[in-house]
Design an enzyme around this catalytic site. Sequence first.
Site, PDB file in Angstrom:
ATOM      1  N   HIS A  62     -35.861  -8.479 -23.303  1.00  0.00           N
ATOM      2  CA  HIS A  62     -36.015  -7.818 -24.599  1.00  0.00           C
ATOM      3  C   HIS A  62     -35.827  -8.800 -25.759  1.00  0.00           C
ATOM      4  O   HIS A  62     -34.708  -8.996 -26.237  1.00  0.00           O
ATOM      5  CB  HIS A  62     -35.009  -6.677 -24.728  1.00  0.00           C
ATOM      6  CG  HIS A  62     -35.345  -5.489 -23.896  1.00  0.00           C
ATOM      7  ND1 HIS A  62     -36.028  -4.400 -24.396  1.00  0.00           N
ATOM      8  CD2 HIS A  62     -35.122  -5.228 -22.581  1.00  0.00           C
ATOM      9  CE1 HIS A  62     -36.199  -3.514 -23.430  1.00  0.00           C
ATOM     10  NE2 HIS A  62     -35.656  -3.990 -22.324  1.00  0.00           N
ATOM     11  N   CYS A 110     -40.725  -5.723 -20.750  1.00  0.00           N
ATOM     12  CA  CYS A 110     -39.986  -4.918 -19.773  1.00  0.00           C
ATOM     13  C   CYS A 110     -40.928  -4.062 -18.908  1.00  0.00           C
ATOM     14  O   CYS A 110     -41.695  -4.620 -18.136  1.00  0.00           O
ATOM     15  CB  CYS A 110     -38.928  -4.084 -20.477  1.00  0.00           C
ATOM     16  SG  CYS A 110     -37.634  -3.472 -19.374  1.00  0.00           S
ATOM     17  N   GLU A 131     -36.488  -8.337 -28.769  1.00  0.00           N
ATOM     18  CA  GLU A 131     -36.079  -7.638 -29.992  1.00  0.00           C
ATOM     19  C   GLU A 131     -34.566  -7.515 -30.107  1.00  0.00           C
ATOM     20  O   GLU A 131     -34.047  -7.044 -31.124  1.00  0.00           O
ATOM     21  CB  GLU A 131     -36.718  -6.252 -30.048  1.00  0.00           C
ATOM     22  CG  GLU A 131     -36.018  -5.163 -29.279  1.00  0.00           C
ATOM     23  CD  GLU A 131     -36.190  -5.226 -27.774  1.00  0.00           C
ATOM     24  OE1 GLU A 131     -35.549  -4.441 -27.056  1.00  0.00           O
ATOM     25  OE2 GLU A 131     -36.983  -6.084 -27.306  1.00  0.00           O
TER      26      GLU A 131
END
Length: 373
Positions: free
Chosen positions: A348, A264, A350
Amino acid sequence: MNAILALADGKIFRGRGFGAIGEAVGEVVFNTSMTGYQEILTDPSYCGQMVAMTYPEIGNVGVNPEDVESRKPFVEGFVVKEYWDIPSNFRARQSLHAYLEENGIPGIQGIDTRELVRHIRERGAVNAVIAHGTDDSADTLVDKAKAAPPMEGRDLVAAVTCKEPYQWEQGCWTLEGGYTAPKQAPTRKVVAYDFGIKHNILRNLVDSGCEVRVVPADTPASEVLALDPDGVFLSNGPGDPAAAAYAAAHVRDLVGKKPIFGICLGHQILGLALGGTTYKLKFGHHGGNQPVMDLTTRKVEITSQNHGFAVDVGSLAGSAELTHINLNDETVEGLSHRDVPVFSVQYHPEASPGPSDANYLFGRFVDMIDGSR
């Protein structure tokens, strides 16, 4: 209590207030995720912004202490169609209203969020004011929104980064055991720059076999190298990447010396460190349903995203290559260096709240580290 959402372009929405009584100012953006509002609220990348959820019913799962992604919520305000004050979730510990009230964040409900989203898609993200029970006229609130600083040129990293280095040892969450401890002794040392880092990034690094040391955003490259890490991670974060020029300068001094993985804002800062430029998107990408193609495998993954700026791939000609693209608008979603072990993605992997299609990228980072030893 009556509430108003006043946009800087003069558009007015009237609804009912919830959360903390008061007034909030920020850039209003919309998020298309159907779940995970607690993770969204606590994502530091939203510092300086107010979030409007496109899913109509928000609040029905309440709030719990396990699902936070940082030390506190960083959004300026929260906008929903229908707020539900009675949680229906065995993990809930308090209502969303109580959580926002506790953290000083005003919300507004009962507005037509479809109309708001369409307005932002056509006109672009814009500054706005949420005001509860105010005596100010709508025109006065519009003037306040107009007077707020634009996102361009704002360094918000300094407002969210940690003040001192710290060690992170917690792994990912399971329903049976909650957040876990490392299953085995870490075999790789990673230094993670905190530009506004999410906890689930750190958890995934731990579960990938990494010892993780988190450092503030202004940590010089010399101090990072003195820790002798096997790799360096560049985190997500808020604001204009070009305004955090110090971060790009530190990363520039690390390129070619240690394997680097950015996510990001970390991806954007890496692009700047490699000599590229960034630009502001019309309304950004915020949600859990963005399609991205990995050009190295030709596979498509559905990704979680939260960003308002992008890297100009043309500005990196000769120093980096495009690895991922957004299939909605063909903006840059991933880069890698041609000659040294460096790569980054705009989205992202995660997840948290989800989806987890791109979780394999943590393994790719570990493989890069192992291949560079």
